[in-house]
Every structure is written in structure tokens, then in C-alpha cells.
Design a protein around this motif. Sequence first.
Motif, PDB file in Angstrom:
ATOM      1  N   ARG A   1      32.232  11.034  41.352  1.00 48.93           N
ATOM      2  CA  ARG A   1      32.117  10.458  40.020  1.00 48.93           C
ATOM      3  C   ARG A   1      31.607  11.524  39.073  1.00 48.93           C
ATOM      4  N   LEU A   2      32.017  11.407  37.832  1.00 47.04           N
ATOM      5  CA  LEU A   2      31.481  12.253  36.776  1.00 47.04           C
ATOM      6  C   LEU A   2      31.525  11.476  35.491  1.00 47.04           C
ATOM      7  N   THR A   3      30.745  11.914  34.544  1.00 41.03           N
ATOM      8  CA  THR A   3      30.818  11.321  33.218  1.00 41.03           C
ATOM      9  C   THR A   3      31.229  12.418  32.241  1.00 41.03           C
ATOM     10  N   CYS A   4      31.877  11.990  31.167  1.00 42.31           N
ATOM     11  CA  CYS A   4      32.268  12.943  30.139  1.00 42.31           C
ATOM     12  C   CYS A   4      32.094  12.298  28.771  1.00 42.31           C
ATOM     13  N   ARG A   5      31.992  13.152  27.783  1.00 40.41           N
ATOM     14  CA  ARG A   5      31.835  12.728  26.401  1.00 40.41           C
ATOM     15  C   ARG A   5      33.198  12.380  25.831  1.00 40.41           C
ATOM     16  N   GLY A   6      33.331  11.155  25.340  1.00 39.58           N
ATOM     17  CA  GLY A   6      34.588  10.724  24.751  1.00 39.58           C
ATOM     18  C   GLY A   6      34.881  11.442  23.441  1.00 39.58           C
ATOM     19  N   GLY A   7      36.109  11.326  22.996  1.00 38.94           N
ATOM     20  CA  GLY A   7      36.491  11.859  21.710  1.00 38.94           C
ATOM     21  C   GLY A   7      36.936  13.306  21.719  1.00 38.94           C
ATOM     22  N   GLN A   8      37.020  13.921  22.895  1.00 31.58           N
ATOM     23  CA  GLN A   8      37.421  15.320  22.958  1.00 31.58           C
ATOM     24  C   GLN A   8      38.612  15.549  23.891  1.00 31.58           C
ATOM     25  N   GLY A   9      39.200  14.464  24.383  1.00 30.98           N
ATOM     26  CA  GLY A   9      40.352  14.599  25.258  1.00 30.98           C
ATOM     27  C   GLY A   9      40.006  14.906  26.704  1.00 30.98           C
ATOM     28  N   LEU A  10      38.723  14.892  27.032  1.00 31.26           N
ATOM     29  CA  LEU A  10      38.325  15.218  28.402  1.00 31.26           C
ATOM     30  C   LEU A  10      38.839  14.189  29.409  1.00 31.26           C
ATOM     31  N   GLU A  11      38.908  12.928  28.981  1.00 25.22           N
ATOM     32  CA  GLU A  11      39.406  11.894  29.900  1.00 25.22           C
ATOM     33  C   GLU A  11      40.832  12.210  30.330  1.00 25.22           C
ATOM     34  N   ARG A  12      41.646  12.679  29.398  1.00 19.23           N
ATOM     35  CA  ARG A  12      43.038  13.034  29.733  1.00 19.23           C
ATOM     36  C   ARG A  12      43.077  14.210  30.706  1.00 19.23           C
ATOM     37  N   PHE A  13      42.218  15.202  30.480  1.00 19.17           N
ATOM     38  CA  PHE A  13      42.177  16.339  31.398  1.00 19.17           C
ATOM     39  C   PHE A  13      41.788  15.880  32.798  1.00 19.17           C
ATOM     40  N   TYR A  14      40.695  15.117  32.907  1.00 14.98           N
ATOM     41  CA  TYR A  14      40.259  14.660  34.229  1.00 14.98           C
ATOM     42  C   TYR A  14      41.311  13.761  34.875  1.00 14.98           C
ATOM     43  N   ALA A  15      41.957  12.914  34.090  1.00 14.20           N
ATOM     44  CA  ALA A  15      43.023  12.060  34.633  1.00 14.20           C
ATOM     45  C   ALA A  15      44.160  12.914  35.181  1.00 14.20           C
ATOM     46  N   SER A  16      44.482  13.999  34.507  1.00 11.05           N
ATOM     47  CA  SER A  16      45.555  14.876  34.991  1.00 11.05           C
ATOM     48  C   SER A  16      45.176  15.580  36.297  1.00 11.05           C
ATOM     49  N   CYS A  17      43.880  15.563  36.621  1.00  8.98           N
ATOM     50  CA  CYS A  17      43.391  16.153  37.875  1.00  8.98           C
ATOM     51  C   CYS A  17      43.173  15.087  38.949  1.00  8.98           C
ATOM     52  N   GLY A  18      43.616  13.851  38.686  1.00 10.93           N
ATOM     53  CA  GLY A  18      43.530  12.792  39.680  1.00 10.93           C
ATOM     54  C   GLY A  18      42.405  11.803  39.475  1.00 10.93           C
ATOM     55  N   TYR A  19      41.542  12.037  38.516  1.00  9.10           N
ATOM     56  CA  TYR A  19      40.439  11.113  38.253  1.00  9.10           C
ATOM     57  C   TYR A  19      40.946   9.900  37.487  1.00  9.10           C
ATOM     58  N   LYS A  20      40.250   8.788  37.681  1.00 10.07           N
ATOM     59  CA  LYS A  20      40.605   7.539  37.006  1.00 10.07           C
ATOM     60  C   LYS A  20      39.391   7.067  36.216  1.00 10.07           C
ATOM     61  N   GLU A  21      39.638   6.643  34.979  1.00  9.37           N
ATOM     62  CA  GLU A  21      38.536   6.094  34.188  1.00  9.37           C
ATOM     63  C   GLU A  21      38.127   4.757  34.787  1.00  9.37           C
ATOM     64  N   VAL A  22      36.826   4.612  35.078  1.00  8.71           N
ATOM     65  CA  VAL A  22      36.329   3.374  35.683  1.00  8.71           C
ATOM     66  C   VAL A  22      35.225   2.725  34.855  1.00  8.71           C
ATOM     67  N   GLY A  23      34.859   3.356  33.751  1.00  8.03           N
ATOM     68  CA  GLY A  23      33.837   2.756  32.901  1.00  8.03           C
ATOM     69  C   GLY A  23      33.685   3.516  31.603  1.00  8.03           C
ATOM     70  N   ARG A  24      33.211   2.782  30.589  1.00  9.04           N
ATOM     71  CA  ARG A  24      33.029   3.397  29.275  1.00  9.04           C
ATOM     72  C   ARG A  24      31.928   2.637  28.557  1.00  9.04           C
ATOM     73  N   VAL A  25      30.959   3.379  28.044  1.00 13.79           N
ATOM     74  CA  VAL A  25      29.917   2.789  27.214  1.00 13.79           C
ATOM     75  C   VAL A  25      30.135   3.313  25.800  1.00 13.79           C
ATOM     76  N   PRO A  26      30.567   2.450  24.894  1.00 12.86           N
ATOM     77  CA  PRO A  26      30.841   2.901  23.530  1.00 12.86           C
ATOM     78  C   PRO A  26      29.590   3.435  22.832  1.00 12.86           C
ATOM     79  N   ASP A  27      29.765   4.531  22.128  1.00 10.66           N
ATOM     80  CA  ASP A  27      28.718   5.100  21.268  1.00 10.66           C
ATOM     81  C   ASP A  27      27.407   5.404  21.997  1.00 10.66           C
ATOM     82  N   ALA A  28      27.471   5.728  23.272  1.00 12.15           N
ATOM     83  CA  ALA A  28      26.254   5.974  24.051  1.00 12.15           C
ATOM     84  C   ALA A  28      25.690   7.374  23.854  1.00 12.15           C
ATOM     85  N   ILE A  29      26.500   8.297  23.372  1.00 14.74           N
ATOM     86  CA  ILE A  29      26.070   9.686  23.214  1.00 14.74           C
ATOM     87  C   ILE A  29      26.004  10.000  21.725  1.00 14.74           C
ATOM     88  N   ARG A  30      24.827  10.345  21.263  1.00 16.76           N
ATOM     89  CA  ARG A  30      24.644  10.664  19.846  1.00 16.76           C
ATOM     90  C   ARG A  30      24.604  12.181  19.696  1.00 16.76           C
TER      91      ARG A  30
END
Length: 176
Positions: free
Chosen positions: A128-157
Motif C-alpha cells: 500500500r502507498l498513499t499519494c497526493r491527489g491533483g498531480q496525476g500520481l494516481e494514473r502513474f501508480y495505476a499504470s504500474c499495477g496499483y489500484k486506487e482503494v481509498g480517497r480522503v478529499p482535501d486531507a492534505i493542505r
Amino acid sequence: MALTFELDPAVGPALRDSVVDLWVDVSNAGGSVGFVPPVSRETVRPELVRHLVAMSEGRTRLLIGRDEGGEVVATVFIASNTHRLMAHWVWLHTVMVHPRHQGRGYGRDLLAAAADAARGLEGIEAIRLTCRGGQGLERFYASCGYKEVGRVPDAIRVAPGEDRDDVTMLLPLGVV
């Protein structure tokens, strides 16, 4: 030119300085590794010390990638999950590739090396890993086989009035 990866390298002053410098360079280039630019070595060093303490306690392992000149240009920390009911997966923290080496596939290589390292750990079935949304990192990790399994909106200021989602990604390792 491929990177050479090493799990659990001997940690001395030169390696510590290399990791701090990498972390500063990645952060100041806008990388999502726990800081927002500008950062200095003095800002980053205490965070590295926390990882080093966890390594000395056997809770975290360091994977580094060196370029053809031997310079540390990629790192990831592989952390055991200490909760007894979740010991079958590990966390990846602070996934970094130096900005001058990005776009060459080194991030994919680093994640593949981390997955190989995790497969070598007894009883580990997923990462498992977490990443900061809004920078396309989810797409990069997904292209490496990772699947998004959770999201907390606006959790990182990242700045006043500028929040990002905290996205959790999972990579099943196919271990039976």
C-alpha cells in the motif's frame, strides 16, 4: 541506462547526505514527498532521521537506486505494518526519483524493485502507498499495477485554501 538497486544498503554519512539531497531536490522540483517547496536540508533531515530510527528498529527497510555513476537517484522506504491483523502487507513511503532522471522509466523500475523486495519478505501479500491527489500520481501508480482503494478529499493542505486528496493505492503481489 538502467539503475542498480540495493536493498538495505550500509547507512553512513555519505548515504544519509545523498538521500537528504535527493529529497530536497525532489521536493523543490514539486515532488509530493511530504513537503512543499522551498525546502532545505535542515527541513528534510529530521524526517530522514525518523526513517533511520525505524530502520534501526527493524520496522523499515531502504531501497536505493544508483545511476551508472554510482549516485543515489532513487529511493523508497518499505515499512512493515506493525498491527498484528495487518502484517500481511507493507507500506511504501517517500518514493523518489531525481527530477533529472524522470521520464526514463526509473520510477517504474523502482516500484518493480520494491515489489520484488516485498515478495521476498515472509507473508507479505500486498503493498500500500498513499499519494497526493491533483498531480496525476494516481494514473502513474495505476499504470504500474496499483489500484486506487481509498480517497480522503482535501486531507492534505499544501497551502492555505489549497487542499489535495489523500489517495490510497494497493498492489496485490499474487503471493499465495
